[in-house]
Design an enzyme around this catalytic site. Sequence first.
Site, PDB file in Angstrom:
ATOM      1  CE1 TYR A   1      82.962  35.425 -12.853  1.00  0.00           C
ATOM      2  CE2 TYR A   1      80.611  35.316 -13.305  1.00  0.00           C
ATOM      3  CZ  TYR A   1      81.744  34.752 -12.769  1.00  0.00           C
ATOM      4  OH  TYR A   1      81.681  33.537 -12.131  1.00  0.00           O
TER       5      TYR A   1
ATOM      6  CE  LYS B   1     107.710  40.174   5.374  1.00  0.00           C
ATOM      7  NZ  LYS B   1     108.888  40.188   6.238  1.00  0.00           N
TER       8      LYS B   1
END
Lengths: 392, 392
Positions: free
Chosen positions: A39, A94
Amino acid sequence: MSAQPQLSHDPVFPLHLGGKIEVRSTVALQDRADLSLAYTPGVARVCAVIQADPPAVYDYTVKSHMVAVVTDGTAVLGLGDIGPAAALPVMEGKALLFKEFGGVDAFPLCLDTTDVDEIVETVVRVAPVFGGINLEDISAPRCFEIEKRLQARLDIPVFHDDQHGTAIVVLAALLNASRLTGRPLPTLRAVVAGAGAAGLAVTRTLLTAGIGDIAVVDSRGVIHADRDDINLAKRDVAVRSNRLGRRGSLRDALRGAHVLIGVSGPDLLDGADIATMAADPIVFALANPVPEVDPVAALAAGASVVATGRSDLPNQINNVLAFPGIFRGALDVRAPVINGAMKRAAAHAIAAAVGAELAPDYIVPTPFDRSVAPAVAAAVAAAARATGVARR
Amino acid sequence: MSAQPQLSHDPVFPLHLGGKIEVRSTVALQDRADLSLAYTPGVARVCAVIQADPPAVYDYTVKSHMVAVVTDGTAVLGLGDIGPAAALPVMEGKALLFKEFGGVDAFPLCLDTTDVDEIVETVVRVAPVFGGINLEDISAPRCFEIEKRLQARLDIPVFHDDQHGTAIVVLAALLNASRLTGRPLPTLRAVVAGAGAAGLAVTRTLLTAGIGDIAVVDSRGVIHADRDDINLAKRDVAVRSNRLGRRGSLRDALRGAHVLIGVSGPDLLDGADIATMAADPIVFALANPVPEVDPVAALAAGASVVATGRSDLPNQINNVLAFPGIFRGALDVRAPVINGAMKRAAAHAIAAAVGAELAPDYIVPTPFDRSVAPAVAAAVAAAARATGVARR
């Protein structure tokens, strides 16, 4: 989480509590030094590189392996138009199949609109994060236009699995059934029962693969160019199929045909109908959970090979044999499309995975055959290179 | 993946290869039985329940713990308008902080549009999958309208972290600085340097918390209602702040003030400027990596407490102290908004986490204090219940 008490006897509900996927870190984040790399301030240097060199987004972000599973919830399984929220469990499923079989990360996007323009605009706007778009359970004929317009706008593959995934696995199964019964594809006359997304895609794919003839049948009978009650997608297929000029009902079309491919609904036909087909017909009855014709009755009526969509019967035509490897292969070479050559290469790789064990009750691999997706990925990547669409 | 060779000396690039997050399954998928529960046919029963009972989407999908991190890439870190693709590494970083500190799943959505209407419509359309929306690095003043319109359209929390996350941690730090120096908030006169998203949100939050007065300064000086060169967001703050009617430059405003909060840019001020403030001033110089005033010079000039945005100095004002716990708390009670009471509760919880160790160089917890997010979550959930917005 609190499941509804009346559902607690069904193991599917406890399994679904809290959903089926999570987003996890793939980097360490234990101390200040880790944080300053993953970060701020370190991440700013990565951003600056991508800004200066846009393709670097594939190197330094999830884009290289992240697929959006996009639906509007209008054509979900056998349930129909149930809306985006109710469709989410399927899209999560999925996503986990993508990861489990293809090593592809996938995220469900269930859109709160059924307007074609809005769906296209929305997907274009969220595309920067994704390396591919898997369209899922979007009703016909809107699905055709959505896929076409999205692929024209985006430089990443757009693939409507209900069309192409099904068509690819059907082609794989038919290649093996044809080989097994010694009848080459060009000698086969087929009937496709169902002219939705899957039926039209199966028809286009088999025609391109060189099948002899196909009559496509919708709820009103065989589709042909003289019918004025068919949409543009059906008309496009009508003028390319049915070279023998059939008219009439499903039963009319079936008489003397070598192949039946049902992608329609339950219990349309019985053994007597199968008996009107040519000798030793090939029957793919893919409606799920209840096939177009009872598989036992079809075999008793003389069918040489029977395939269904059911997991508890031999020869399950399951898209999971195709989409994880197809996207893996396309992502591996950063192809901007999944073209016809890549789709056909996938079908041949699935068919080849059956190997020497080819038999009437084993014309496609089982969904849990872990060798399939890597083989499909390699074949798709090679086809992308051969057709000049590979970008690495 | 192939990193660009010239970047290989910087550890930030190898760390970012392939991105920093993945989507994983949280359920087993080892055999046919697993597949028939997590996917077809079992999943259809879950879909049907959600269709019949829409709130059940929170029970049986990721919605209950999934936040979208949404940006258009227009105001990324100190880099500015770098676009959606170059912003993705920051959004992935945000997602891993959500997970690491709050146990919240988060997914980056980097939008390929900067149009307010299009951003609002896009987020509304993708909202079904998410339990909350974290807006990130969207430039002012567009960010204000986008947040407001989205919250009006959606029944899940919409939270622009650059505004509220910063404001909440600043309030926490100021509560402790005030306590430490024995000067209650209502006695303090503050100057906020910077009138972007963070500056205006800090000002609104401190006014609501009861601070004595605030003069907000943009690049042209103190903002006040008579100025005709300010946007609506600044005007709204102008009429509520600056009760003492200050005019002029940042230096003019600073004279005699008790608190300086810099959310602007590097090196605006020096020790001599701090010396013009009231005795023992409180100085938060949050520009990163180079603060508005050198922290050592500020202390030498008499500052009683100094905080910055830097991880290598004491008193780091870091949003990670706020957003993971805030969303965790809001999601835990399925709050449709993050209201003012919830934000203030978060600030008080962060301030309280410092405990008995409160000292001039320890007015906020470190970002790696794992006790903070759970405490913030509990306080936010309690505030949601107290204000009647909890839905469970």
